[in-house]
Write an enzyme that holds these catalytic residues in place. Structure first.
Site, PDB file in Angstrom:
ATOM      1  N   SER A 120      -9.830   1.497   2.621  1.00 42.21           N
ATOM      2  CA  SER A 120      -8.973   2.289   1.762  1.00 42.21           C
ATOM      3  C   SER A 120      -7.878   1.479   1.072  1.00 42.21           C
ATOM      4  O   SER A 120      -7.247   1.977   0.149  1.00 42.21           O
ATOM      5  CB  SER A 120      -8.315   3.404   2.582  1.00 42.21           C
ATOM      6  N   SER A 151     -10.026  -0.801   6.853  1.00 45.50           N
ATOM      7  CA  SER A 151      -9.465  -0.654   5.500  1.00 45.50           C
ATOM      8  C   SER A 151      -8.743  -1.861   4.924  1.00 45.50           C
ATOM      9  O   SER A 151      -8.357  -1.836   3.757  1.00 45.50           O
ATOM     10  CB  SER A 151      -8.512   0.540   5.461  1.00 45.50           C
ATOM     11  N   LYS A 164       0.842  -1.196   0.000  1.00 42.86           N
ATOM     12  CA  LYS A 164       0.000   0.000   0.000  1.00 42.86           C
ATOM     13  C   LYS A 164       0.880   1.251   0.000  1.00 42.86           C
ATOM     14  O   LYS A 164       1.934   1.274   0.651  1.00 42.86           O
ATOM     15  CB  LYS A 164      -0.917  -0.038   1.224  1.00 42.86           C
TER      16      LYS A 164
HETATM   17  N1  GLN Z   1     -13.438   3.531   6.115  1.00 41.49           N
HETATM   18  C1  GLN Z   1     -12.769   4.032   7.265  1.00 41.49           C
HETATM   19  C2  GLN Z   1     -12.495   5.495   7.129  1.00 41.49           C
HETATM   20  O1  GLN Z   1     -12.828   6.031   6.128  1.00 41.49           O
HETATM   21  C3  GLN Z   1     -11.563   3.225   7.525  1.00 41.49           C
HETATM   22  C4  GLN Z   1     -10.301   3.792   7.033  1.00 41.49           C
HETATM   23  C5  GLN Z   1      -9.117   2.939   7.330  1.00 41.49           C
HETATM   24  O2  GLN Z   1      -9.217   1.877   7.950  1.00 41.49           O
HETATM   25  N2  GLN Z   1      -7.956   3.423   6.952  1.00 41.49           N
HETATM   26  O3  GLN Z   1     -11.960   6.101   7.986  1.00 41.49           O
END
Ligand code: GLN
Length: 476
Positions: A155, A179, A80
Site C-alpha cells: 500500500s 506494504s 506516507k
Molecule cells: N497487501 C497487504 C494487505 O492488503 C499488506 C498491507 C500492508 O502491509 N499495509 O493487507
C-alpha cells in the site's frame, strides 16, 4: 554529477557537508521535480509549501556542526499519508479522513525532525493501507515510474513511486503484510520492515496493531540503515517498543548462512523472477556465503492466517471512525442511521470488505474456528522460523511472485491477496525483513525491477543490511 534530486541519502549528505550545493538547492531541485512529475505519477496527495519547512535551520546546523550533523539533516523525504504530522492532513487516502488534520506528531516524525530532515509532502496509498497496488486510494491511483500503465505496488505505492521517480531522496512507509517491501520490489528500491517494536507506532494510523511497523523506502541499503538508526528505539508512548540497548542483537558473520525454502517457490513464481533469484544465490555462493535448503511448511498457511488476523484487528481499529469522533460525519434519522451513512460513504469497497471479514472472524460463533486458530498457527509459524534460524542467518525468497502488474489487472480480491505470499510471514512472526533489487525482467518490451527478500531473527536488522549489501555488491 547526476541531478541532485537523484542522489542517495549518503551522497546528498556528503555533498551538503562539502557545500557542493545548499539545503535550499537540494529542496528546490527535488520539490520542482516532484511538482512537475506528480501530474503523471500521482505519488503525492499533497506537496508541502517550502515556507512551512525549516530549511534555514538545517543549513545552519550543517554549517556549524559539519560532519557531526546527523546524516539526514537537510534531506527531503516523503511521508506516507497515514503518519501524523501535527497540523497537516493525514487522510490514509480515505474519504473518511479527507479533511482530518493531525492534532499531534508521530514519534518517527519527531525523531526525523530532531535529525534535521525535511518533509516534502504526504504520499498516496491504498485506503487505510489495505492493498497491494495503491488502486484502493479514494483519491486516484499512483503510476509505476517504470511503466505508467502498471501499478507501483502497495500500500505504500506513493512513497515508492516518489523515491523511484526521484521526487524524494527517500521515504517512510508502513508495512502490515508487505506494504513497504512489495512496492520497493516493483519500483527498484530497498524496502525495510523492521522488527515488530523496533520503531514506535505512536502517530501511525493503525491497521493491524500486532502487525504494523513503520519503515523506509530508499535507493540503497546504506540509506535504509541510516533511516532505521534514526527512527528506531524505545518510546514510552508505545509500550511494544524495544530499547536501543538490546541492539545489536547478533554479531554479523563474515559469511552468511542463507536459508532457502525451496518447496515454497515451486508454484506460482514467474520463471524469470525465479531465474534472477537463483542467479543471485549462485553469486552469493561463489562469494563464499552458504546456501542451505530449509523447510517452512506452515508458510503455506501464512496468507490464511494473515487474512484472518489483519481484518480482525482492522475492523477493531476502524470502529472509532463512526462519525462521532473524527473525520466524516453524515447525519441520518437515527443514531444507527448516522453510523450507516458515515461508514458506507466514508469507506471504500476494500475497507468495507475487510471490516465484514474481521467482524465475522471475531463473532462469538466463529472466533474459535477462525481467529483463535489463526493465532495458534501464528505461534507455530514463528517457532518454525526460530528453528530455521538455528542453522541460518537469513532466509531468502523473491519479494513478490511477479513484477509490477497492469492497472486493473487484479480485480478480484483473492488474486490481489496472493501478492503477500512471501512478505506476510515477517509481519505474522514480527521478524525484520528487507527487499533489495535483484534485477530486471522484460514485460511487453519494458524492463521492470524485481526484488529479493531477506528475513532475519528478531532485532537482527544488522544481519539483514549485510545480506542486502552482499546483493548490492554482486555485479553480474
Ligand atoms: N497487501 C497487504 C494487505 O492488503 C499488506 C498491507 C500492508 O502491509 N499495509 O493487507
Amino acid at each position: 554529477m547526476s541531478n541532485i534530486n537523484e542522489l542517495t541519502i549518503t551522497e546528498a549528505a556528503r555533498a551538503l557537508r562539502v557545500h557542493k550545493f545548499s539545503v535550499r538547492e537540494l529542496w528546490d531541485a527535488t520539490a520542482a521535480i516532484a511538482i512537475a512529475k506528480n501530474k503523471d505519477i500521482f505519488a503525492y496527495l499533497e506537496l508541502f509549501d517550502a515556507n512551512d519547512v525549516d530549511i534555514a535551520s538545517a543549513q545552519k546546523r550543517i554549517d556549524s556542526e559539519g560532519d557531526a550533523a546527523p546524516l539526514l539533516c537537510g534531506i527531503p523525504l516523503a511521508v506516507k499519508d497515514n503518519i501524523l504530522i501535527k497540523g497537516k492532513i493525514a487522510s490514509a487516502a480515505s474519504k473518511m479522513l479527507e479533511n482530518y488534520r493531525a492534532s499531534y506528531t508521530a514519534t518517527v516524525i519527531e525523531k526525523l525532525q530532531d535529525a534535521g530532515a525535511l518533509f516534502l509532502g504526504r504520499t498516496n496509498m491504498d485506503e487505510f493501507a489495505m492493498g497491494s497496488s495503491t488502486e484502493n486510494s479514494a483519491f486516484g491511483t499512483t503510476r509505476n515510474p517504470y511503466d505508467k500503465e502498471r501499478v507501483p505496488g502497495g500500500s505504500s505505492g506513493g512513497s515508492a513511486a516518489a523515491v523511484s521517480a526521484n521526487m524524494a531522496i527517500a521515504a517512510l512507509g508502513s508495512d502490515t503484510g508487505g506494504s513497504i517491501r512489495q512496492p520497493a520490489s516493483f519500483c527498484g528500491l530497498v524496502g525495510l520492515k523492521p522488527t515488530y517494536g523496533a520503531v514506535s507506532r505512536y502517530g501511525l494510523i493503525a491497521l493491524g496493531s500486532s502487525l504494523d511497523q513503520i519503515g523506509s523506502l530508499t535507493k540503497t541499503v546504506a540509506g535504509s540503515q541510516i533511516l532505521f538508526n534514526t527512527i528506531s528505539g524505545r518510546d514510552v508512548r508505545d509500550a511494544t517498543t524495544i530499547p536501543k540497548e538490546l541492539y545489536p542483537f547478533k554479531k554479523v558473520p563474515n559469511k552468511l548462512r542463507i536459508g532457502v525454502p525451496r518447496a515454497l517457490l515451486e508454484k506460482g513464481v514467474d520463471a524469470d523472477v525465479l531465474a534472477h533469484f537463483n542467479e543471485k544465490l549462485t553469486a552469493l555462493d561463489a562469494a563464499g556465503h552458504h546456501i542451505i535448503d530449509i523447510n517452512l511448511p506452515t508458510s503455506a498457511y501464512a496468507l490464511a492466517v494473515y487474512y484472518v488476523i489483519m481484518p480482525a484487528e482492522a475492523s477493531t481499529n476502524l470502529s472509532r471512525l463512526d462519525g462521532m469522533r473524527y473525520g466524516l460525519a453524515k447525519c441520518g434519522e437515527t443514531l444507527l442511521d448516522d453510523y450507516l451513512k458515515t461508514r458506507s460513504q466514508g469507506f471504500g469497497p476494500e475497507v468495507r470488505r475487510r471490516i465484514l471479514l474481521g467482524t465475522f472472524v471475531l463473532s462469538s460463533g466463529y472466533i474459535d474456528a477462525y481467529y483463535r486458530k489463526a493465532h495458534a498457527a501464528r505461534a507455530v509459524l514463528a517457532n518454525e522460523y526460530l528453528a530455521a534460524f538455528k542453522q541460518t542467518d537469513v532466509i531468502a525468497v523473491p519479494t513478490s511472485p511477479s513484477s509490477a502488474f497492469r492497472r486493473g489487472e487484479r480485480n478480484d480480491p483473492i488474486s490481489m491477496y496472493l501478492e503477500d505470499l512471501f512478505t506476510a510471514p515477517a509481519n505474522i512472526t514480527g521478524m525484520p525483513a528487507l527487499s533489495v533489487p535483484m534485477g530486471m525482467v522484460d514485460r511487453d518490451g519494458t524492463k521492470l525491477p524485481v526484488g529479493m527478500h531477506f528475513t532475519a531473527p528478531y532485532q537482527a536488522e544488522n544481519v539483514l543490511f549485510a545480506a542486502g549489501m552482499a546483493i548490492e555488491n554482486i555485479h553480474v
